[in-house]
Design a protein around this motif. Structure first.
Motif, PDB file in Angstrom:
ATOM      1  N   ALA A  22      41.798  48.782  29.434  1.00 48.08           N
ATOM      2  CA  ALA A  22      42.979  48.318  30.171  1.00 48.08           C
ATOM      3  C   ALA A  22      42.755  48.332  31.677  1.00 48.08           C
ATOM      4  O   ALA A  22      43.434  47.625  32.416  1.00 48.08           O
ATOM      5  CB  ALA A  22      44.176  49.193  29.827  1.00 48.08           C
ATOM      6  N   ARG A  23      41.841  49.174  32.162  1.00 48.05           N
ATOM      7  CA  ARG A  23      41.724  49.338  33.614  1.00 48.05           C
ATOM      8  C   ARG A  23      40.256  49.367  34.039  1.00 48.05           C
ATOM      9  O   ARG A  23      39.735  50.395  34.428  1.00 48.05           O
ATOM     10  CB  ARG A  23      42.460  50.625  34.018  1.00 48.05           C
ATOM     11  N   THR A  24      39.595  48.214  33.918  1.00 46.73           N
ATOM     12  CA  THR A  24      38.222  48.078  34.419  1.00 46.73           C
ATOM     13  C   THR A  24      38.187  46.856  35.317  1.00 46.73           C
ATOM     14  O   THR A  24      38.521  45.751  34.873  1.00 46.73           O
ATOM     15  CB  THR A  24      37.223  47.887  33.244  1.00 46.73           C
ATOM     16  N   PHE A  25      37.819  47.064  36.559  1.00 52.12           N
ATOM     17  CA  PHE A  25      37.774  45.933  37.489  1.00 52.12           C
ATOM     18  C   PHE A  25      36.364  45.357  37.536  1.00 52.12           C
ATOM     19  O   PHE A  25      35.383  46.104  37.631  1.00 52.12           O
ATOM     20  CB  PHE A  25      38.228  46.370  38.885  1.00 52.12           C
ATOM     21  N   VAL A  26      36.288  44.057  37.453  1.00 48.46           N
ATOM     22  CA  VAL A  26      34.971  43.405  37.429  1.00 48.46           C
ATOM     23  C   VAL A  26      34.721  42.500  38.634  1.00 48.46           C
ATOM     24  O   VAL A  26      33.576  42.116  38.889  1.00 48.46           O
ATOM     25  CB  VAL A  26      34.772  42.588  36.120  1.00 48.46           C
ATOM     26  N   ARG A  27      35.782  42.159  39.372  1.00 50.83           N
ATOM     27  CA  ARG A  27      35.610  41.273  40.520  1.00 50.83           C
ATOM     28  C   ARG A  27      36.684  41.533  41.568  1.00 50.83           C
ATOM     29  O   ARG A  27      37.785  41.990  41.223  1.00 50.83           O
ATOM     30  CB  ARG A  27      35.712  39.807  40.060  1.00 50.83           C
ATOM     31  N   GLY A  28      36.357  41.241  42.815  1.00 53.94           N
ATOM     32  CA  GLY A  28      37.357  41.310  43.865  1.00 53.94           C
ATOM     33  C   GLY A  28      37.332  40.026  44.663  1.00 53.94           C
ATOM     34  O   GLY A  28      36.252  39.537  45.013  1.00 53.94           O
ATOM     35  N   GLU A  29      38.502  39.473  44.916  1.00 52.55           N
ATOM     36  CA  GLU A  29      38.581  38.201  45.658  1.00 52.55           C
ATOM     37  C   GLU A  29      39.754  38.284  46.620  1.00 52.55           C
ATOM     38  O   GLU A  29      40.909  38.264  46.181  1.00 52.55           O
ATOM     39  CB  GLU A  29      38.832  37.028  44.689  1.00 52.55           C
ATOM     40  N   GLY A  30      39.486  38.419  47.897  1.00 53.60           N
ATOM     41  CA  GLY A  30      40.584  38.525  48.870  1.00 53.60           C
ATOM     42  C   GLY A  30      41.443  39.741  48.558  1.00 53.60           C
ATOM     43  O   GLY A  30      40.934  40.849  48.411  1.00 53.60           O
ATOM     44  N   SER A  31      42.742  39.543  48.423  1.00 56.35           N
ATOM     45  CA  SER A  31      43.638  40.671  48.146  1.00 56.35           C
ATOM     46  C   SER A  31      43.694  41.024  46.669  1.00 56.35           C
ATOM     47  O   SER A  31      44.416  41.948  46.282  1.00 56.35           O
ATOM     48  CB  SER A  31      45.071  40.311  48.578  1.00 56.35           C
ATOM     49  N   MET A  32      42.965  40.276  45.857  1.00 52.77           N
ATOM     50  CA  MET A  32      43.114  40.431  44.407  1.00 52.77           C
ATOM     51  C   MET A  32      41.916  41.134  43.768  1.00 52.77           C
ATOM     52  O   MET A  32      40.775  40.962  44.199  1.00 52.77           O
ATOM     53  CB  MET A  32      43.264  39.050  43.738  1.00 52.77           C
ATOM     54  N   LEU A  33      42.220  41.919  42.722  1.00 49.85           N
ATOM     55  CA  LEU A  33      41.189  42.464  41.845  1.00 49.85           C
ATOM     56  C   LEU A  33      41.318  41.752  40.507  1.00 49.85           C
ATOM     57  O   LEU A  33      42.430  41.397  40.090  1.00 49.85           O
ATOM     58  CB  LEU A  33      41.394  43.971  41.650  1.00 49.85           C
ATOM     59  N   VAL A  34      40.194  41.546  39.850  1.00 47.99           N
ATOM     60  CA  VAL A  34      40.213  40.897  38.542  1.00 47.99           C
ATOM     61  C   VAL A  34      39.723  41.917  37.526  1.00 47.99           C
ATOM     62  O   VAL A  34      38.668  42.538  37.734  1.00 47.99           O
ATOM     63  CB  VAL A  34      39.295  39.652  38.536  1.00 47.99           C
ATOM     64  N   ASP A  35      40.496  42.149  36.460  1.00 43.78           N
ATOM     65  CA  ASP A  35      40.067  43.148  35.479  1.00 43.78           C
ATOM     66  C   ASP A  35      39.292  42.498  34.330  1.00 43.78           C
ATOM     67  O   ASP A  35      39.174  41.270  34.251  1.00 43.78           O
ATOM     68  CB  ASP A  35      41.244  44.027  35.035  1.00 43.78           C
ATOM     69  N   VAL A 352      56.738  52.979  36.362  1.00 43.41           N
ATOM     70  CA  VAL A 352      56.980  51.824  37.245  1.00 43.41           C
ATOM     71  C   VAL A 352      55.641  51.195  37.660  1.00 43.41           C
ATOM     72  O   VAL A 352      55.492  49.965  37.660  1.00 43.41           O
ATOM     73  CB  VAL A 352      57.826  52.239  38.475  1.00 43.41           C
ATOM     74  N   ALA A 353      54.632  52.033  37.949  1.00 48.09           N
ATOM     75  CA  ALA A 353      53.318  51.494  38.331  1.00 48.09           C
ATOM     76  C   ALA A 353      52.715  50.697  37.178  1.00 48.09           C
ATOM     77  O   ALA A 353      52.125  49.633  37.394  1.00 48.09           O
ATOM     78  CB  ALA A 353      52.393  52.626  38.758  1.00 48.09           C
ATOM     79  N   SER A 354      52.867  51.188  35.940  1.00 49.80           N
ATOM     80  CA  SER A 354      52.346  50.446  34.775  1.00 49.80           C
ATOM     81  C   SER A 354      53.050  49.109  34.631  1.00 49.80           C
ATOM     82  O   SER A 354      52.411  48.078  34.372  1.00 49.80           O
ATOM     83  CB  SER A 354      52.593  51.212  33.477  1.00 49.80           C
ATOM     84  N   ALA A 355      54.360  49.123  34.801  1.00 47.74           N
ATOM     85  CA  ALA A 355      55.119  47.875  34.670  1.00 47.74           C
ATOM     86  C   ALA A 355      54.737  46.899  35.783  1.00 47.74           C
ATOM     87  O   ALA A 355      54.675  45.675  35.568  1.00 47.74           O
ATOM     88  CB  ALA A 355      56.615  48.173  34.700  1.00 47.74           C
ATOM     89  N   LEU A 356      54.441  47.430  36.970  1.00 42.76           N
ATOM     90  CA  LEU A 356      54.011  46.559  38.067  1.00 42.76           C
ATOM     91  C   LEU A 356      52.681  45.891  37.724  1.00 42.76           C
ATOM     92  O   LEU A 356      52.460  44.716  38.030  1.00 42.76           O
ATOM     93  CB  LEU A 356      53.863  47.371  39.362  1.00 42.76           C
ATOM     94  N   TYR A 357      51.798  46.648  37.085  1.00 38.44           N
ATOM     95  CA  TYR A 357      50.489  46.087  36.727  1.00 38.44           C
ATOM     96  C   TYR A 357      50.677  44.874  35.805  1.00 38.44           C
ATOM     97  O   TYR A 357      50.012  43.848  35.968  1.00 38.44           O
ATOM     98  CB  TYR A 357      49.625  47.152  36.051  1.00 38.44           C
ATOM     99  N   GLU A 358      51.591  45.019  34.886  1.00 39.66           N
ATOM    100  CA  GLU A 358      51.867  43.903  33.960  1.00 39.66           C
ATOM    101  C   GLU A 358      52.365  42.676  34.723  1.00 39.66           C
ATOM    102  O   GLU A 358      52.231  41.550  34.269  1.00 39.66           O
ATOM    103  CB  GLU A 358      52.913  44.314  32.906  1.00 39.66           C
TER     104      GLU A 358
END
Ligand SMILES: Cc1ncc(COP(=O)(O)O)c(C=O)c1O
Length: 395
Positions: A22-35, A352-358
């Motif tokens: 559920a929480r592995t980041f593979v890329r970063g682009e500008g302000s965004m992370l891609v899991d 709330v943090a989990s719901a924000l992730y969604e």
């Protein structure tokens, strides 16, 4: 037999319930992370107060590649390199200090500052000055010395055996004790305590009473509170400034302990006097990290990073005004782009943090406080997206 899902042991993380899928980041682009599932999420906590210009900024990528090809690493124990030299000069110029001593993570800059203060007094006629004063609710890192200066019980209660006692800065008298070596402060914001704002008046006594002032700019430095360094807003003249996190644009481990001439001069002498600073780390002044830091400082000028930070702060302030009246919100706190939204309901931060992730927003709660400490390159739309998502979750 333990069911090992991964060989990776994460900091401040219960590995028994951690779900890498559920929480592995593979890329970063500008302000965004891609899991790993392909979700794009807004890095609304700047990967814990590090990322400044966004992920994968071409200028930083280029600077790192060019430096790696020229000189990747060479020790700074008894040797120099031109990139570390140039960065030292830039950091001194920006902070009004005189000499830069490099380390790796923020905590190593704090350890160096403590030992610098102790050795300074030994070589300056007051070896009895060995104690440190710190703010209530302080946090300066997780190594033994830095932890001893921290006040967050849950982080340090297991490790009493390797800690020394530090003195809470309750009143100005604490600063006047004859055995105090230095006072260390986080300027304006205590980030780890839940983005707590310290009133400016709290720092007034430091100007007159403190034997040495160490300012910890590791979380606040490089534009987060609106000025390049938060202490600029406090009319403080620090003897030592610690910087880290955002120094490389927040993408490589580098920190620095910046000292005034008064400190540095006490360490000069003939070799047999053994007055040199007895401290150092393998990767101090690593040329690749220093090249990234210089490129990051150029971006501050070229991209108007502080002006963007001011725009983010203004836009956030407008949204916080409304949020502060929300029945689920106890308090909102803001210093520039360091923002905390404290919820009323006990235990609600993680949910709330989990719901924000969604909803495409990544942040890490501190207890009931939801943090918004965005990359300073964030667009208006990205800032709005954080507040839209939070309002939707709270509703
Ligand atoms: C104010 C402050 N000082 C020191 C540190 C320690 O830095 P690092 O985690 O890079 O060791 C932190 C980390 O969050 C911090 O917020």
């Amino acid at each position: 037999m333990l069911q090992v899902r991964s060989r990776l042991w994460l900091p401040f993380t219960q590995m028994q319930s951690f779900d890498a899928a559920a929480r592995t980041f593979v890329r970063g682009e500008g302000s965004m992370l891609v899991d790993a599932r392909g979700n794009r999420v807004y890095d609304a906590v700047s990967s814990i107060w590090t990322i400044v210009h966004g992920h994968g900024h071409p200028a930083l990528v280029e600077a790192i590649a060019a430096q790696a090809a020229r000189l990747d690493h060479a020790t700074t124990l008894g040797a120099s390199n031109p990139v570390a030299e140039e960065l030292a000069a830039r950091l001194c110029e920006l902070t009004g200090t005189d000499y830069a001593f490099f380390g790796g993570d923020g905590a190593s800059a704090i350890e160096a500052a403590l030992k610098m203060a102790l050795q300074y007094w030994q070589q300056n006629g007051a070896p009895e000055r060995t104690r440190f004063v710190r703010l209530v609710d302080s946090y300066h890192g997780d190594t033994a010395g830095a932890m001893s200066l921290s006040d967050i019980a849950v982080f340090k209660s297991r490790f009493g055996a390797v800690q020394f006692e530090s003195i809470p800065f309750d009143d100005d008298e604490a600063l006047r004790a004859p055995d105090v070596a230095a006072v260390i402060v986080e300027p304006i914001v205590q980030a780890a305590a839940g983005i707590r704002i310290v009133p400016h008046e709290r720092y007034a006594a430091l100007r007159d009473c403190a034997p040495l002032v160490i300012v910890d700019e590791i979380a606040t430095g490089f534009g987060r509170t609106g000025t390049m360094f938060a202490f600029e807003q406090l009319a403080l003249r620090p003897d030592i400034v610690c910087v880290g996190k955002g120094i490389t644009g927040g993408i490589l481990a580098l920190s620095a302990t910046l000292a005034s001439e008064r400190i540095f001069a006490a360490f000069l002498g003939a070799p047999e006097e053994r007055k040199q600073f007895f401290h150092g780390h393998s990767f101090a002044g690593n040329p690749i990290a220093c090249a990234a830091a210089l490129a990051s400082l150029r971006l501050f000028e070229r991209e108007g990073t502080l002006a963007r930070a001011a725009a983010i702060a203004r836009r956030s302030a407008a949204r916080l005004e409304r949020l502060a009246r929300h029945p689920r919100v106890r308090e909102t706190r803001q210093a520039g782009t360091m923002i905390g939204i404290e919820l009323r309901e006990p235990g609600s931060g993680a949910a709330v943090a989990s719901a924000l992730y969604e909803r495409g927003v990544f942040t890490r709660p501190i207890g009931e406080t939801i943090q918004f400490v965005p990359p300073l390159s964030s667009s208006d739309a990205e800032v709005e997206s954080f507040f839209d998502a939070l309002e939707a979750v709270l509703a």
